[in-house]
Design a protein around this motif. Structure first.
Motif, short mmCIF file in Angstrom:
data_model
loop_
_atom_site.label_atom_id
_atom_site.label_comp_id
_atom_site.label_asym_id
_atom_site.label_seq_id
_atom_site.Cartn_x
_atom_site.Cartn_y
_atom_site.Cartn_z
N TRP A 70 75.17 20.08 78.11
CA TRP A 70 73.95 19.33 77.81
C TRP A 70 73.07 19.26 79.04
N GLU A 71 73.69 18.95 80.19
CA GLU A 71 72.92 18.77 81.42
C GLU A 71 72.36 20.10 81.94
N GLN A 72 73.00 21.20 81.60
CA GLN A 72 72.50 22.51 82.02
C GLN A 72 71.49 23.06 81.02
N GLY A 73 71.34 22.40 79.90
CA GLY A 73 70.41 22.85 78.88
C GLY A 73 70.95 23.98 78.03
N LEU A 74 72.26 24.20 78.05
CA LEU A 74 72.87 25.28 77.26
C LEU A 74 73.11 24.86 75.81
N SER A 75 73.16 23.54 75.58
CA SER A 75 73.29 23.03 74.22
C SER A 75 72.67 21.64 74.19
N VAL A 76 72.51 21.10 72.98
CA VAL A 76 71.94 19.76 72.83
C VAL A 76 72.83 18.97 71.88
N PRO A 77 72.90 17.65 72.06
CA PRO A 77 73.71 16.84 71.16
C PRO A 77 73.05 16.73 69.79
N ASP A 78 73.86 16.61 68.73
CA ASP A 78 73.29 16.41 67.40
C ASP A 78 72.80 14.97 67.30
N SER A 79 72.21 14.62 66.17
CA SER A 79 71.57 13.30 66.05
C SER A 79 72.57 12.15 66.18
N ASP A 80 73.76 12.28 65.58
CA ASP A 80 74.76 11.22 65.71
C ASP A 80 75.23 11.07 67.16
N MET A 81 75.44 12.21 67.80
CA MET A 81 75.89 12.18 69.19
C MET A 81 74.79 11.64 70.10
N LEU A 82 73.54 11.91 69.76
CA LEU A 82 72.41 11.40 70.55
C LEU A 82 72.38 9.87 70.51
N ILE A 83 72.69 9.31 69.37
CA ILE A 83 72.74 7.84 69.23
C ILE A 83 73.92 7.29 70.05
N SER A 84 75.08 7.96 69.93
CA SER A 84 76.24 7.53 70.72
C SER A 84 75.96 7.65 72.21
N LEU A 85 75.26 8.71 72.59
CA LEU A 85 74.91 8.93 73.99
C LEU A 85 73.98 7.84 74.50
N SER A 86 73.01 7.46 73.68
CA SER A 86 72.08 6.40 74.09
C SER A 86 72.81 5.06 74.24
N GLU A 87 73.80 4.81 73.37
CA GLU A 87 74.58 3.58 73.48
C GLU A 87 75.46 3.60 74.72
N ALA A 88 76.07 4.76 74.99
CA ALA A 88 76.95 4.87 76.16
C ALA A 88 76.16 4.71 77.46
N LEU A 89 74.96 5.24 77.48
CA LEU A 89 74.12 5.15 78.68
C LEU A 89 73.25 3.89 78.68
N GLU A 90 73.34 3.10 77.59
CA GLU A 90 72.54 1.87 77.46
C GLU A 90 71.05 2.17 77.67
N THR A 91 70.61 3.22 77.00
CA THR A 91 69.23 3.69 77.11
C THR A 91 68.72 4.03 75.71
N PRO A 92 67.48 3.69 75.38
CA PRO A 92 66.96 4.06 74.07
C PRO A 92 66.89 5.58 73.88
N VAL A 93 67.04 6.02 72.65
CA VAL A 93 66.96 7.45 72.34
C VAL A 93 65.60 8.00 72.75
#
Length: 169
Positions: free
Chosen positions: A34-57
């Motif tokens: 994800w950080e290298q830009g080789l792939s992107v998280p799907d929508s469910d994972m994006l929500i989980s990622l925002s919760e884990a990082l305590e940051t809005p999507v």
């Protein structure tokens, strides 16, 4: 943009890729991609990622995020606090070990002294014409002579050290 934001926010929160991966229940390589830009998280994972990082999507998907110095300082101070706690525990444990060792040394000195006094130098009556008896008698006498002179100094030093290492809980 998403890859840069994930990396910047993760670092500002003081998380490693592995720590973020554990929070999301994924492998570290996925976060790296994800950080290298080789792939992107799907929508469910994006929500989980925002919760884990305590940051809005929207922040994750929005403009480039610049690491804030406050978050970096906060992460550093938290890590320093953990290190200080570990050092304090190590120092306390070391003091307890030294304290117990000194108490044991005093006990050994008392026991050896009691044994020597109870024997009343019985080797002085031995027949020293035999070489084995002579060597054993001289060795025992040398030990006793040295012990009687050195043990009190060590004992007093150990007692003083016990009081210096004693800490009220």
């Amino acid at each position: 943009m998403l890859n840069e934001n994930i990396k910047a926010i993760r670092k500002s929160k003081g998380l490693s890729q592995q720590e973020l991966a554990v929070k999301l229940n994924i492998v570290r390589q996925t976060v790296s991609k994800w950080e290298q830009g080789l792939s992107v998280p799907d929508s469910d994972m994006l929500i989980s990622l925002s919760e884990a990082l305590e940051t809005p999507v929207s922040t994750l998907l929005g403009e480039t995020v610049i690491e804030t110095e406050i978050d970096t300082l906060k992460a550093i101070s938290e890590k320093l606090e953990v290190i200080n706690l570990q050092l304090a525990r190590r120092k306390t444990m070391r003091r307890k070990i030294i304290h117990c060792s000194l108490i044991s040394l005093c006990a050994i000195i008392v026991v050896v002294s009691a044994i020597l006094f109870s024997l009343e130098s019985s080797y002085l009556g031995w027949d020293y014409n035999e070489p084995e008896t002579a060597v054993l008698g001289v060795a025992f006498h040398s030990f006793e002579w040295l012990f009687v002179r050195v043990a009190p100094i060590i004992f007093v030093g150990a007692i003083i050290a016990i009081f210096l290492t004693w800490k009220k809980e």
